[in-house]
Structures are given as structure tokens and as C-alpha cells.
Design an enzyme around this catalytic site. Structure first.
Site, PDB file in Angstrom:
ATOM      1  N   ALA A 109       8.919  -4.385  12.268  1.00 53.72           N
ATOM      2  CA  ALA A 109       9.001  -5.132  11.014  1.00 53.72           C
ATOM      3  C   ALA A 109      10.338  -5.868  10.861  1.00 53.72           C
ATOM      4  O   ALA A 109      10.365  -7.034  10.464  1.00 53.72           O
ATOM      5  CB  ALA A 109       8.786  -4.185   9.831  1.00 53.72           C
TER       6      ALA A 109
ATOM      7  N   HIS B 202      -1.600   1.633  -4.199  1.00 51.89           N
ATOM      8  CA  HIS B 202      -1.955   3.044  -3.998  1.00 51.89           C
ATOM      9  C   HIS B 202      -1.080   3.995  -4.799  1.00 51.89           C
ATOM     10  O   HIS B 202      -0.931   5.157  -4.445  1.00 51.89           O
ATOM     11  CB  HIS B 202      -1.900   3.385  -2.503  1.00 51.89           C
ATOM     12  CG  HIS B 202      -2.962   2.691  -1.695  1.00 51.89           C
ATOM     13  ND1 HIS B 202      -2.873   2.472  -0.350  1.00 51.89           N
ATOM     14  CD2 HIS B 202      -4.163   2.154  -2.081  1.00 51.89           C
ATOM     15  CE1 HIS B 202      -3.960   1.836   0.083  1.00 51.89           C
ATOM     16  NE2 HIS B 202      -4.749   1.618  -0.959  1.00 51.89           N
TER      17      HIS B 202
ATOM     18  N   THR C 112       0.583  -2.729   8.675  1.00 50.10           N
ATOM     19  CA  THR C 112      -0.595  -2.007   8.191  1.00 50.10           C
ATOM     20  C   THR C 112      -1.670  -2.001   9.268  1.00 50.10           C
ATOM     21  O   THR C 112      -1.842  -2.994   9.983  1.00 50.10           O
ATOM     22  CB  THR C 112      -1.149  -2.578   6.870  1.00 50.10           C
ATOM     23  OG1 THR C 112      -2.335  -1.858   6.520  1.00 50.10           O
ATOM     24  CG2 THR C 112      -1.473  -4.054   6.962  1.00 50.10           C
ATOM     25  N   SER C 113      -2.377  -0.874   9.379  1.00 49.29           N
ATOM     26  CA  SER C 113      -3.409  -0.761  10.408  1.00 49.29           C
ATOM     27  C   SER C 113      -4.663  -1.536  10.005  1.00 49.29           C
ATOM     28  O   SER C 113      -5.549  -1.754  10.816  1.00 49.29           O
ATOM     29  CB  SER C 113      -3.751   0.707  10.654  1.00 49.29           C
ATOM     30  OG  SER C 113      -4.118   1.335   9.447  1.00 49.29           O
TER      31      SER C 113
ATOM     32  N   GLN D   2       0.844  -1.196   0.000  1.00 51.48           N
ATOM     33  CA  GLN D   2       0.000   0.000   0.000  1.00 51.48           C
ATOM     34  C   GLN D   2       0.878   1.244   0.000  1.00 51.48           C
ATOM     35  O   GLN D   2       0.377   2.358  -0.062  1.00 51.48           O
ATOM     36  CB  GLN D   2      -0.858   0.032   1.274  1.00 51.48           C
ATOM     37  CG  GLN D   2      -1.779  -1.139   1.426  1.00 51.48           C
ATOM     38  CD  GLN D   2      -2.367  -1.167   2.836  1.00 51.48           C
ATOM     39  OE1 GLN D   2      -3.351  -0.512   3.136  1.00 51.48           O
ATOM     40  NE2 GLN D   2      -1.754  -1.941   3.715  1.00 51.48           N
TER      41      GLN D   2
ATOM     42  N   ASP E 173       6.077   4.931  -1.313  1.00 47.09           N
ATOM     43  CA  ASP E 173       7.434   5.473  -1.189  1.00 47.09           C
ATOM     44  C   ASP E 173       8.467   4.834  -2.117  1.00 47.09           C
ATOM     45  O   ASP E 173       9.580   5.343  -2.269  1.00 47.09           O
ATOM     46  CB  ASP E 173       7.912   5.422   0.272  1.00 47.09           C
ATOM     47  CG  ASP E 173       7.911   4.014   0.866  1.00 47.09           C
ATOM     48  OD1 ASP E 173       8.116   3.039   0.117  1.00 47.09           O
ATOM     49  OD2 ASP E 173       7.708   3.895   2.093  1.00 47.09           O
TER      50      ASP E 173
ATOM     51  N   CYS F 210      -0.938  14.241 -15.540  1.00 47.77           N
ATOM     52  CA  CYS F 210      -1.598  15.468 -15.961  1.00 47.77           C
ATOM     53  C   CYS F 210      -3.110  15.317 -15.813  1.00 47.77           C
ATOM     54  O   CYS F 210      -3.696  14.347 -16.294  1.00 47.77           O
ATOM     55  CB  CYS F 210      -1.234  15.791 -17.405  1.00 47.77           C
ATOM     56  SG  CYS F 210      -2.064  17.261 -18.029  1.00 47.77           S
TER      57      CYS F 210
END
Ligand code: NAD
Ligand code: ZN
Length: 236
Positions: A217, A104, A174-175, A86, A89, A112
Site C-alpha cells: 500500500a 463495518h 482488500t481481497s 472496511q 481499526d 448494549c
């Protein structure tokens, strides 16, 4: 043996990138509706771009951590290993992961809003905010999925398929509250996968997890890796 890792912002925490909902989460300082929605962007593209430019600079300075590296090792070692993230970065790819499904989008992508032209722009800071399309002069937006937006269909379908076919499904950092991504561990579980979770805190996914490492992690994934090797051998 199909192994699928599913990551969220928590895997990049040890690289110094703030999570969204954690203790030092980004949303403590900013209101999400002011920054991460299409409405916010069209109301104030400059503000939204300043925030993304700041995040891009943070990410550019960060390095992949031990947890990202263990996932690279797993991809190299286990022939049927895939990663669904998700995160926007790009640290998985920088660490060396190749089979990555980005649910994501990616913070280094720009698109554009007028002609749809999409490209990568790695400049930090950006020379002009908001940036403009070279082709048509239109407004460029970050190539990420905002609240209220659809996920890229090809990535979502791929993620569902991988989750259905997973034998081991590892959820890291992840939450588990942002849908539809948060549904994937349930899909995997329903289709018979063993679900493992690595997170210093309990999440809604903890309820269906078969094994939980309630820790960071890096150390938790090391244990996951050792567990899989011990139980199934180096072929996964
Ligand atoms: P999150 O911030 O909701 O959850 C982070 C999780 O990581 C928490 O459960 C926390 O306990 C855990 N964690 C913290 N430190 C950790 C560590 N060292 N090791 C392992 N786990 C650790 O992040 P999320 O679950 O990735 O959020 C889901 C998605 O929501 C995001 O990927 C993002 O796409 C979306 N979102 C987007 C924006 C945006 O700017 N577009 C903003 C908010 C959320
Ligand atoms: Zn354009």
C-alpha cells in the site's frame, strides 16, 4: 474530479495489524464462526471479547503508516476526495483523515445488546470481560459488523452514492470477496470511473481495474498519488 479511495485490511498490514485472509491472516489461527458472528457471541461472549480485547491491544500499539498518511494528503489536496473503509481499526482517523465512511463499524465502539446504548471505549485491556452497560447492566458487544449481519444503512447508502459519482476509484488492500462492500468497485466502474488497484496480490477486482500496482500500500499509493497529480494537476 471526484476521487474515492476504498480500503481493506491490507492498508494496515504495514502498521503490523494482521489481515484476515492474507498469509498471516487472523483466520489461520482462529475459526471465524467461533469469533465473528452473533451466534458465536451469544454462545460465548467471554471468548469473543477476549479476542477483540487482544485485537484492540494490537491496534492501540500500532501507528498509522505511510499509506494512511498519503490518503490524508490526498484529502487535504484534492477538494472532492472521499474515503470508504472496511477497516474497524480507526487508523485512518488517527492518521488525520476526516471524510471517512466506515462500512463495518469500529472496534473502539461498544453497544448494549439490551438497551442499544452506543459509545466509544478506548481502554486496553478492558477492566472487565465481557463488559457491561453502565445504564442497564446488559451485555455490551463490539460495535463492528459480523458475518451474517447487515451493514449500517446510512454508511452503505453513502458508499454507493460516492462510488456511483466517482471519477477515480482507488482500491487498496482488500481481497474483494466480502459482500456487499466488494461490490463498490464494480458500481464505480459501471458508472464510468477509472478503477485503480493497489495490492501485492491479484484479486477478483483486478479484472476490472484499469491500472494495477501489484505492491504494498505505501509504495503503490505513492505512485497513485503521483499519477493523479501528473495527469490532473493538484486540484485532482
Ligand atoms: P482481507 O484480509 O480479506 O484482505 C486483505 C488484502 O490485503 C489481501 O488481498 C492482501 O493481498 C492485501 N494485502 C496484504 N498486505 C498488503 C499490503 N502491505 N498492502 C496492500 N495490500 C496488502 O481483508 P478485507 O478485504 O479488508 O476483508 C474484508 C472485510 O471482511 C474486513 O474489512 C472485515 O470487515 C470483514 N471481516 C471481518 C472479520 C471480523 O472480525 N469481523 C473477519 C474477517 C473479515
Ligand atoms: Zn444497556
Amino acid at each position: 474530479m471526484r476521487i474515492v479511495a476504498f480500503t481493506g485490511a491490507g492498508i494496515s498490514a504495514e502498521s503490523g495489524i494482521p489481515t484476515f485472509r492474507g498469509k498471516d491472516g487472523l483466520w489461520k489461527k482462529f475459526k471465524v464462526e467461533e469469533l465473528a458472528t452473533p451466534e458465536a457471541f451469544f454462545r460465548n461472549p467471554k471468548l469473543v471479547w477476549e479476542w477483540y480485547d487482544w485485537r484492540r491491544q494490537l491496534i492501540a500499539k500500532a501507528e498509522p503508516n505511510e499509506a494512511h498518511k498519503i490518503l490524508v494528503k490526498m484529502e487535504e489536496e484534492f477538494p472532492d476526495f472521499f474515503l470508504i473503509t472496511q477497516n474497524v481499526d480507526g487508523l485512518h482517523q488517527r492518521a488525520g483523515s476526516k471524510k471517512v465512511v466506515e462500512l463495518h463499524g469500529n472496534i473502539w465502539k461498544v453497544r448494549c445488546v439490551d438497551c442499544g446504548q452506543e459509545s466509544y471505549d478506548y481502554r486496553t485491556p478492558l477492566p472487565e470481560i465481557p463488559p457491561r452497560c453502565e445504564k442497564c447492566g446488559g451485555l455490551l458487544r463490539p460495535g463492528v459488523v459480523w458475518f451474517g449481519e447487515m451493514l449500517p444503512l446510512d454508511a452503505l447508502e453513502e458508499a454507493y452514492r460516492l462510488s456511483r459519482e466517482a471519477d477515480i476509484f482507488i482500491v487498496i488492500g482488500t481481497s474483494g470477496v466480502v459482500y456487499p462492500a466488494a461490490e463498490l468497485p464494480y458500481v464505480a466502474k459501471e458508472h464510468g470511473a477509472q478503477v485503480m488497484e493497489v495490492n501485492p496480490e491479484k484479486t477478483p477486482i483486478s479484472r476490472i481495474a484499469d491500472i494495477i500496482y501489484e505492491e504494498k500500500a505505501s509504495t503503490g499509493l505513492k505512485k497513485v498519488y503521483e499519477y493523479i497529480k501528473e495527469k490532473y494537476g493538484s486540484k485532482g
